[in-house]
Scaffold this active site. Structure first.
Site, short mmCIF file in Angstrom:
data_model
loop_
_atom_site.label_atom_id
_atom_site.label_comp_id
_atom_site.label_asym_id
_atom_site.label_seq_id
_atom_site.Cartn_x
_atom_site.Cartn_y
_atom_site.Cartn_z
N HIS A 1 2.47 -2.31 -1.02
CA HIS A 1 3.22 -3.48 -1.51
C HIS A 1 4.02 -2.92 -2.68
O HIS A 1 3.41 -2.42 -3.65
CB HIS A 1 2.25 -4.59 -1.94
CG HIS A 1 2.89 -5.83 -2.50
ND1 HIS A 1 2.58 -7.09 -2.05
CD2 HIS A 1 3.80 -6.01 -3.50
CE1 HIS A 1 3.28 -7.99 -2.72
NE2 HIS A 1 4.02 -7.35 -3.62
N HIS B 1 5.64 -1.61 -5.88
CA HIS B 1 5.26 -1.84 -7.27
C HIS B 1 5.90 -0.77 -8.13
O HIS B 1 6.11 0.36 -7.70
CB HIS B 1 3.74 -1.82 -7.43
CG HIS B 1 3.06 -0.64 -6.81
ND1 HIS B 1 2.79 -0.57 -5.46
CD2 HIS B 1 2.60 0.52 -7.35
CE1 HIS B 1 2.19 0.58 -5.19
NE2 HIS B 1 2.08 1.26 -6.32
N GLY C 1 3.07 9.43 -2.79
CA GLY C 1 1.83 9.09 -3.48
C GLY C 1 1.55 7.61 -3.53
O GLY C 1 0.76 7.15 -4.36
N THR D 1 -0.30 4.41 -2.69
CA THR D 1 -1.62 4.09 -2.13
C THR D 1 -1.74 2.60 -1.78
O THR D 1 -2.61 2.23 -1.00
CB THR D 1 -2.75 4.47 -3.09
OG1 THR D 1 -2.57 3.77 -4.33
CG2 THR D 1 -2.77 5.97 -3.35
N CYS E 1 -3.23 -7.92 1.94
CA CYS E 1 -2.60 -7.11 0.89
C CYS E 1 -3.17 -7.49 -0.49
O CYS E 1 -3.08 -8.64 -0.94
CB CYS E 1 -1.09 -7.33 0.91
SG CYS E 1 -0.25 -6.52 -0.46
N ASN F 1 6.35 4.90 -6.42
CA ASN F 1 5.94 5.82 -5.37
C ASN F 1 6.23 5.20 -4.00
O ASN F 1 5.95 4.03 -3.79
CB ASN F 1 4.44 6.11 -5.49
CG ASN F 1 4.10 6.84 -6.77
OD1 ASN F 1 4.88 7.68 -7.24
ND2 ASN F 1 2.96 6.54 -7.37
P1 DGP Z 1 0.36 3.88 -6.18
O1 DGP Z 1 -0.43 5.15 -6.10
O2 DGP Z 1 1.77 4.09 -6.68
O3 DGP Z 1 0.31 3.09 -4.90
O4 DGP Z 1 -0.36 3.03 -7.31
C1 DGP Z 1 -1.26 2.02 -7.08
C2 DGP Z 1 -1.82 1.65 -8.42
O5 DGP Z 1 -2.42 0.37 -8.31
C3 DGP Z 1 -2.89 2.58 -8.95
O6 DGP Z 1 -2.45 3.15 -10.19
C4 DGP Z 1 -4.12 1.72 -9.16
C5 DGP Z 1 -3.56 0.32 -9.12
N1 DGP Z 1 -4.43 -0.67 -8.51
C6 DGP Z 1 -4.93 -0.62 -7.24
N2 DGP Z 1 -5.68 -1.71 -7.02
C7 DGP Z 1 -5.64 -2.45 -8.14
C8 DGP Z 1 -6.22 -3.71 -8.52
O7 DGP Z 1 -6.93 -4.37 -7.77
N3 DGP Z 1 -5.97 -4.14 -9.79
C9 DGP Z 1 -5.18 -3.45 -10.65
N4 DGP Z 1 -4.98 -3.97 -11.87
N5 DGP Z 1 -4.60 -2.28 -10.33
C10 DGP Z 1 -4.84 -1.79 -9.09
#
Ligand code: DGP
Length: 114
Positions: free
Chosen positions: A98, A100, A93, A95, A4, A87
């Protein structure tokens, strides 16, 4: 959880632009910002999504909201307002599996979401 990406950010195994950290949660700037201010708040403990909130881990979710309120004051966005987005699952939505909480601020948001 081993594979993760957000667990790895929580453990400091992957670098991120951290704006707040304590023993339970980390807040860091989103890599793909959708607003002038866009950060994520995650629990260090792996919780997959809102579907997995229960009596044993709900204190982490309330703590996340306390941290968001504190950061909102520090970043001076509390008065204008901001959007908190969680989300959940494919149709929501999500992605990264985990849980957040996105905090988006410093511009006006429309409703309903797309
Ligand atoms: P969601 O679509 O709600 O699962 O949003 C996931 C968000 O996480 C997306 O806006 C981009 C962000 N994200 C994904 N991988 C990373 C990472 O490695 N570092 C950071 N700072 N943000 C990330």
């Amino acid at each position: 959880m081993e594979d993760c990406i957000f667990c790895k950010i929580g453990k400091g195994q992957i670098s991120s632009d951290i704006i707040y950290e304590d023993d339970k949660v980390v807040a860091f700037n989103d890599v793909n910002p959708q607003a002038p201010i866009h950060f994520l708040v995650i629990p260090k403990e792996h919780i997959e999504s809102a579907n997995n909130i229960n009596n044993n881990n709900c204190h982490l979710i309330s703590h996340i909201y306390i941290v968001i309120a504190r950061l909102a004051k520090e970043l001076e966005i509390a008065e204008d307002g901001y959007r908190i987005v969680n989300n959940c699952g494919e149709f929501g939505g999500q992605t990264v599996p985990h849980i957040h909480f996105h905090v988006l601020a410093d511009r006006k948001f429309s409703w309903p979401p797309g």
